[in-house]
Scaffold this active site. Sequence first.
Site: not given
Length: 509
Positions: A51, A78-79, A165, A167, A220-225, A365
């Site tokens: 952080g 780190c923090y 870090h 990650e 019609g996008g990925v998420d709502s589909s 995503k």
Amino acid sequence: MILIIDFGSQYNQLIARRVREQHVYCQIEPPGIELSKISSLAPEGIILSGGPASIYEKNSPKVDPQIFNLNIPILGICYGMQYMIGSLGGKVDSVRRREYGLAELNICDQKGVFSGTNTITPCWMSHGDSISRLPHGFKVTASTENTKIAAVENSQKKLYGLQFHPEVIHTPEGKKMLKNFLFSICGCNKTWTMRSFIKKTIDEIRGEVGEKKVILGLSGGVDSSVAAVLLNRAIDKQLTCIFVDNGLLRKDEGESVKNLFKRHFRIRLKFINARRRFLESLRGVVDPERKRRIIGRTFIRVFEDEAVKIKDVGFLAQGTLYPDLIESRSAFGGPSAVIKSHHNVGALPKKMRLSLIEPLKHLFKDEVRLLGKELGLPDDIILRHPFPGPGLAVRIIGEVTPRRLSIVRQADDILITEIRKSNNYKKLWQSFAILLPIKSVGIMGDKRTFEHCVVIRAVTSLDAMTADWARLPHALLGRISNRIINEVRGVNRVTYDISSKPPSTIEWE
Ligand code: XMP
């Protein structure tokens, strides 16, 4: 599961990604999380994130220090490491020389998180403060030239700290270190898969929804589909999807959504043709933000008008993803400046007092894409370039008219066809056409023309926060330009946008 405490680092989501890549479920929670909630989550391990604050600052973020007595393995980064050491009686100092960037890590003992690593390995540092004294029971496990205490452990209490870090990709053995923490130290099992997620989520949705009905705005996008297909599996005909054709869609988009969801998935779908309503509300509007507001408002009205016709609706479903959820409540991410007002189905419908159901809210995503694949959605939807809510309206500079929509739609179709044919579609974050409200002089068949200009935009990006213009082959650009000028009436010039984000944005409005 692994609990990640969010101290505000820009790398938090990356930590979560790294954990999930190992098929271990994790959740990011703010530092104010109550001890009782931690106990009820029963994590196998806790990661304290990095952080931007210094632990001695007045308003620096704090998690209940009793966390160190829960007998749960903890990794401070780190923090997070400094907070752990400071809370347990050690000392952290502000150093004059900040350490930022790559450093060489000297590992004293290849045990614990360092099991199986090289004794000297690169690591990514980004800190101002350093630990100067360790609490009782801790020992130094690694150092760099500038940071004598670069990693610590109290193996008896299973407390570990890394100043760097693990990650980020610049710490090449970071993945190994996180794996050691997850599996050797915390004893996690690899149970997080999309199949297990589907099973668990379907049970949860059924339990929550009961006999009530659910509505979902399908774009019609990925998420709502993906959300639609998942909900459909869980509650079948209790789900009604509403697709609003606002007249601002790409070529054949409405039809293909109808075909896929109604015919293929047999989802109850209300297809609303609201083209006229949207076009009328946009008449004479030139200002980009006004356009966005009008489209957002009209969408809500159309959606509400249709939703109230369905009886016994108790829930509104949305394809909210994990990053949206984290960002909206980030501990330190103060309200950032509004660059563009993204319209989402988020705020609706107020009239109806519905409960929200967000089955994807813990997914990233790429996980949603995997889930979509597992649920049988075609690649065409899963790998689709993002398309903004206000659609082609923000790709027509100036007033939106039926003629301009037709021009930009045809140009867009040619562009996408050629991008796909040349195998560039998957390499790009987005590619689309923009219509400018200016005219320029040209010559066609010996005649003077005075017509519109189309801009081609193609960008590469990881997350849309930054983007670079794509170095598309000249031959491809030439083909696209030729086809647009020859086939789209009203266009006599095509230009290629070579600006990156920032300082430009991806969309033009
Ligand atoms: P900008 O233009 O801000 O766009 O660089 C970043 C990404 O967001 C998409 N975008 C939107 N998506 N509703 C959406 O759902 C919107 O109003 C909206 N505006 C922009 C844009 O296409 C790009 O991928």
